[in-house]
Design a protein around this motif. Sequence first.
Motif, PDB file in Angstrom:
ATOM      1  N   LEU A 322       0.831  -1.206   0.000  1.00  0.00           N
ATOM      2  CA  LEU A 322       0.000   0.000   0.000  1.00  0.00           C
ATOM      3  C   LEU A 322       0.864   1.253   0.000  1.00  0.00           C
ATOM      4  N   VAL A 323       1.859   1.290   0.873  1.00  0.00           N
ATOM      5  CA  VAL A 323       2.734   2.466   0.936  1.00  0.00           C
ATOM      6  C   VAL A 323       3.512   2.631  -0.367  1.00  0.00           C
ATOM      7  N   PHE A 324       3.961   1.514  -0.946  1.00  0.00           N
ATOM      8  CA  PHE A 324       4.677   1.601  -2.217  1.00  0.00           C
ATOM      9  C   PHE A 324       3.801   2.221  -3.304  1.00  0.00           C
ATOM     10  N   LEU A 325       2.557   1.765  -3.425  1.00  0.00           N
ATOM     11  CA  LEU A 325       1.675   2.296  -4.467  1.00  0.00           C
ATOM     12  C   LEU A 325       1.375   3.773  -4.233  1.00  0.00           C
ATOM     13  N   LEU A 326       1.153   4.155  -2.994  1.00  0.00           N
ATOM     14  CA  LEU A 326       0.861   5.562  -2.717  1.00  0.00           C
ATOM     15  C   LEU A 326       2.052   6.455  -3.034  1.00  0.00           C
ATOM     16  N   VAL A 327       3.237   6.036  -2.634  1.00  0.00           N
ATOM     17  CA  VAL A 327       4.405   6.899  -2.798  1.00  0.00           C
ATOM     18  C   VAL A 327       4.948   6.837  -4.223  1.00  0.00           C
ATOM     19  N   TYR A 328       5.073   5.629  -4.777  1.00  0.00           N
ATOM     20  CA  TYR A 328       5.708   5.500  -6.093  1.00  0.00           C
ATOM     21  C   TYR A 328       4.748   5.860  -7.222  1.00  0.00           C
ATOM     22  N   PHE A 329       3.542   5.255  -7.229  1.00  0.00           N
ATOM     23  CA  PHE A 329       2.606   5.488  -8.331  1.00  0.00           C
ATOM     24  C   PHE A 329       2.234   6.965  -8.425  1.00  0.00           C
ATOM     25  N   PHE A 330       1.799   7.553  -7.323  1.00  0.00           N
ATOM     26  CA  PHE A 330       1.370   8.949  -7.382  1.00  0.00           C
ATOM     27  C   PHE A 330       2.563   9.895  -7.471  1.00  0.00           C
ATOM     28  N   GLY A 331       3.739   9.474  -6.991  1.00  0.00           N
ATOM     29  CA  GLY A 331       4.924  10.306  -7.178  1.00  0.00           C
ATOM     30  C   GLY A 331       5.312  10.416  -8.641  1.00  0.00           C
ATOM     31  N   MET A 332       5.283   9.292  -9.372  1.00  0.00           N
ATOM     32  CA  MET A 332       5.577   9.342 -10.800  1.00  0.00           C
ATOM     33  C   MET A 332       4.472  10.060 -11.573  1.00  0.00           C
ATOM     34  N   ALA A 333       3.220   9.876 -11.161  1.00  0.00           N
ATOM     35  CA  ALA A 333       2.122  10.580 -11.819  1.00  0.00           C
ATOM     36  C   ALA A 333       2.255  12.091 -11.647  1.00  0.00           C
ATOM     37  N   SER A 334       2.703  12.529 -10.469  1.00  0.00           N
ATOM     38  CA  SER A 334       2.890  13.971 -10.268  1.00  0.00           C
ATOM     39  C   SER A 334       3.960  14.525 -11.205  1.00  0.00           C
ATOM     40  N   SER A 335       4.992  13.757 -11.468  1.00  0.00           N
ATOM     41  CA  SER A 335       6.035  14.220 -12.394  1.00  0.00           C
ATOM     42  C   SER A 335       5.490  14.352 -13.813  1.00  0.00           C
ATOM     43  N   ILE A 336       4.632  13.414 -14.196  1.00  0.00           N
ATOM     44  CA  ILE A 336       4.044  13.513 -15.543  1.00  0.00           C
ATOM     45  C   ILE A 336       3.077  14.682 -15.626  1.00  0.00           C
ATOM     46  N   TRP A 337       2.317  14.950 -14.559  1.00  0.00           N
ATOM     47  CA  TRP A 337       1.437  16.117 -14.563  1.00  0.00           C
ATOM     48  C   TRP A 337       2.255  17.406 -14.624  1.00  0.00           C
ATOM     49  N   TRP A 338       3.449  17.380 -14.103  1.00  0.00           N
ATOM     50  CA  TRP A 338       4.331  18.540 -14.250  1.00  0.00           C
ATOM     51  C   TRP A 338       4.698  18.744 -15.721  1.00  0.00           C
ATOM     52  N   VAL A 339       4.980  17.665 -16.438  1.00  0.00           N
ATOM     53  CA  VAL A 339       5.268  17.776 -17.864  1.00  0.00           C
ATOM     54  C   VAL A 339       4.033  18.275 -18.616  1.00  0.00           C
ATOM     55  N   VAL A 340       2.861  17.762 -18.263  1.00  0.00           N
ATOM     56  CA  VAL A 340       1.622  18.209 -18.909  1.00  0.00           C
ATOM     57  C   VAL A 340       1.395  19.696 -18.641  1.00  0.00           C
ATOM     58  N   ARG A 406      18.077   2.938 -10.812  1.00  0.00           N
ATOM     59  CA  ARG A 406      18.363   3.722 -12.014  1.00  0.00           C
ATOM     60  C   ARG A 406      17.258   3.612 -13.049  1.00  0.00           C
ATOM     61  N   GLY A 407      16.690   2.392 -13.203  1.00  0.00           N
ATOM     62  CA  GLY A 407      15.704   2.183 -14.257  1.00  0.00           C
ATOM     63  C   GLY A 407      14.312   2.660 -13.917  1.00  0.00           C
ATOM     64  N   PHE A 408      13.876   2.490 -12.663  1.00  0.00           N
ATOM     65  CA  PHE A 408      12.499   2.816 -12.293  1.00  0.00           C
ATOM     66  C   PHE A 408      12.356   4.158 -11.593  1.00  0.00           C
ATOM     67  N   VAL A 409      13.448   4.742 -11.123  1.00  0.00           N
ATOM     68  CA  VAL A 409      13.325   5.994 -10.371  1.00  0.00           C
ATOM     69  C   VAL A 409      14.167   7.102 -11.002  1.00  0.00           C
ATOM     70  N   LEU A 410      15.471   6.894 -11.072  1.00  0.00           N
ATOM     71  CA  LEU A 410      16.361   7.980 -11.464  1.00  0.00           C
ATOM     72  C   LEU A 410      16.168   8.393 -12.925  1.00  0.00           C
ATOM     73  N   ALA A 411      16.181   7.431 -13.843  1.00  0.00           N
ATOM     74  CA  ALA A 411      16.038   7.771 -15.265  1.00  0.00           C
ATOM     75  C   ALA A 411      14.699   8.446 -15.569  1.00  0.00           C
ATOM     76  N   PRO A 412      13.542   7.923 -15.091  1.00  0.00           N
ATOM     77  CA  PRO A 412      12.278   8.632 -15.360  1.00  0.00           C
ATOM     78  C   PRO A 412      12.256  10.051 -14.805  1.00  0.00           C
ATOM     79  N   LEU A 413      12.769  10.245 -13.610  1.00  0.00           N
ATOM     80  CA  LEU A 413      12.750  11.586 -13.038  1.00  0.00           C
ATOM     81  C   LEU A 413      13.592  12.563 -13.858  1.00  0.00           C
ATOM     82  N   VAL A 414      14.727  12.105 -14.346  1.00  0.00           N
ATOM     83  CA  VAL A 414      15.572  12.972 -15.179  1.00  0.00           C
ATOM     84  C   VAL A 414      14.859  13.320 -16.484  1.00  0.00           C
TER      85      VAL A 414
END
Length: 585
Positions: A322-340, A406-414
């Motif tokens: 549960l904590v993983f989905l809340l932090v990782y899924f919505f954290g990556m979604a927030s980065s994409i909404w920043w791009v949008v 590197r593959g699931f966190v660092l590269a997408p954020l960059v």
Amino acid sequence: ATKPAEEKPLSGLVFWLRGVLLAQLAHLALAASKDIVCEPITVPMCKGIGYNLTYMPNQFNHDTQEEVGLEVHQFWPLVRIRCSPDLLFFLCSMYTPICLPDYKKPLPPCRSVCERAKRGCSPLMIQYGFEWPERMSCERLPVLGDPERLCMDQNGSESTTPSPNLPKPTAKGSARHRTTSKSAPAQKCDRECRCREPLVPVGKEAHPLQSRARAGPLADCALPCHQPYFSPDERAFTAFWVGLWAVLCFVSTLTTVATFLIDMERFRYPERPIIFLAACYLFVSLGYIVRLLAGHERVACAGTGDQRHVLYDAAGPALCTLVFLLVYFFGMASSIWWVVLSFTWFLAAGMKWGNEAIAGYSPYFHLAAWLVPSVKSIAVLALSAVDGDPVAGICYVGNRSLESLRGFVLAPLVVYLASGSLFLLAGFVSLFRIRSVIKQGGTKTDKLEKLMIRIGLFTVLYTVPATVVVACLVYEQYYRPGWEEALACACPAERHQLAPGPDYAVFMLKYFMCLVVGITSGVWIWSGKTLESWRRFAARRFPCSARKPPTSASSVYSEAGAALTARAGSAVLGSYRKPAAPLRV
């Protein structure tokens, strides 16, 4: 008469011998007056070597430890690559010799120590054109077991290091003192790479997709439940620090989302993605709050007692997932909404698109913002890459595997940060052009300048924390192998030499920056319009509270009459304004 003449040479010889004897006695007295004075070891490379006192000058005529440090640190590359596990002990025992208060004779390393160090490192030195130093020749050192000259050997079974309470040897020097590793544990340093404390050995998993636990070079070995490099006080402050910013982020983002829900027409494209970004951080803060309420151990740890370790696969408790989905899924979604958000600002400022035109593509924005993080989250769960964070106590990805980090966190954020920054830059260039054109026409640009200031402020409030988070992750993935190798391959006294350990401030900065964007996302609603929206909402929800109660019966009748008169007047006016209905045949 000849007797005195014969005694002259003898008397001269006796006088000369007497002078020599007196000179020797003076030399011995001077040497005795210069007793060895013990001083704490200050050479960084030799701290924690197994003893903490030395004396100067040493056998290389170094008068101060500063001179020793300048010379002995030239061997640090050989120590760092561990060409021989005996090299560090040998170097320090030569340059910073042990000093025992009750033993005033030199106590050099044994010849066997020198030979083992030379055997491991000399071939590498020869490969790069260096010879083993002549001043450290092994033949000059005493052999282990020599009753005349005591020596030190870090082999636990044959160590001849005297204990601090060693009595002075007899005149013949036949006193011989052996100490084992049990009687002198400070002199032994086990450098074998193994799953030692505080690391926790774990069993092999049967799941074919599960990657087994790994700590540094060791498989089937997990990190302890809490970061071993941090003290209990630092761990307690970490829980307070993360909880504080998580609660503030939750309050700020909840206010932003609630303001949007009561007045949706106010937030149109291109600024509407800010609302969805704030909503994502609302759920991210919920993940940290769940960890705060449930506790570090229940979320990010497994095992019991001394075998408690961080989770290293997806087979942990439901709270971890549960904590993983809340932090990782919505954290990556927030980065994409920043791009949008950056992209829609570019369409509005650079391409001159209207609100309706941009809103027509909103389904595609939602598809990208929710689908991409969903695919990545499913991939992480399928690969059993979810693991516990030994510092913050949450479940995330990349705490065990650098490839996952590197593959699931660092590269997408960059990628997200670079894409959004490019769109923002293009949009700002267009806004500056529009501003110059409007100024040339003589029209005021106050509203446009306010818009540019708000956009620029929000840009800084997002890009700076996002950049800091990326920098902290780069620092972590670069140094983490050394931290874990030091835990597995060095004794506690030498871990700071193999790797200095993680910087506590860097981790605290990372968690702060991960949550501060949610706090600052409310900057877009910090205006008088927000207060007006909430006032209208309160008036709609509680209409009776906005009216004043009548004070008398006459006022009731007068208000009712006025209302009836107004209704009648509006009905009459409506009858005149209403067009005639068409005739039907």
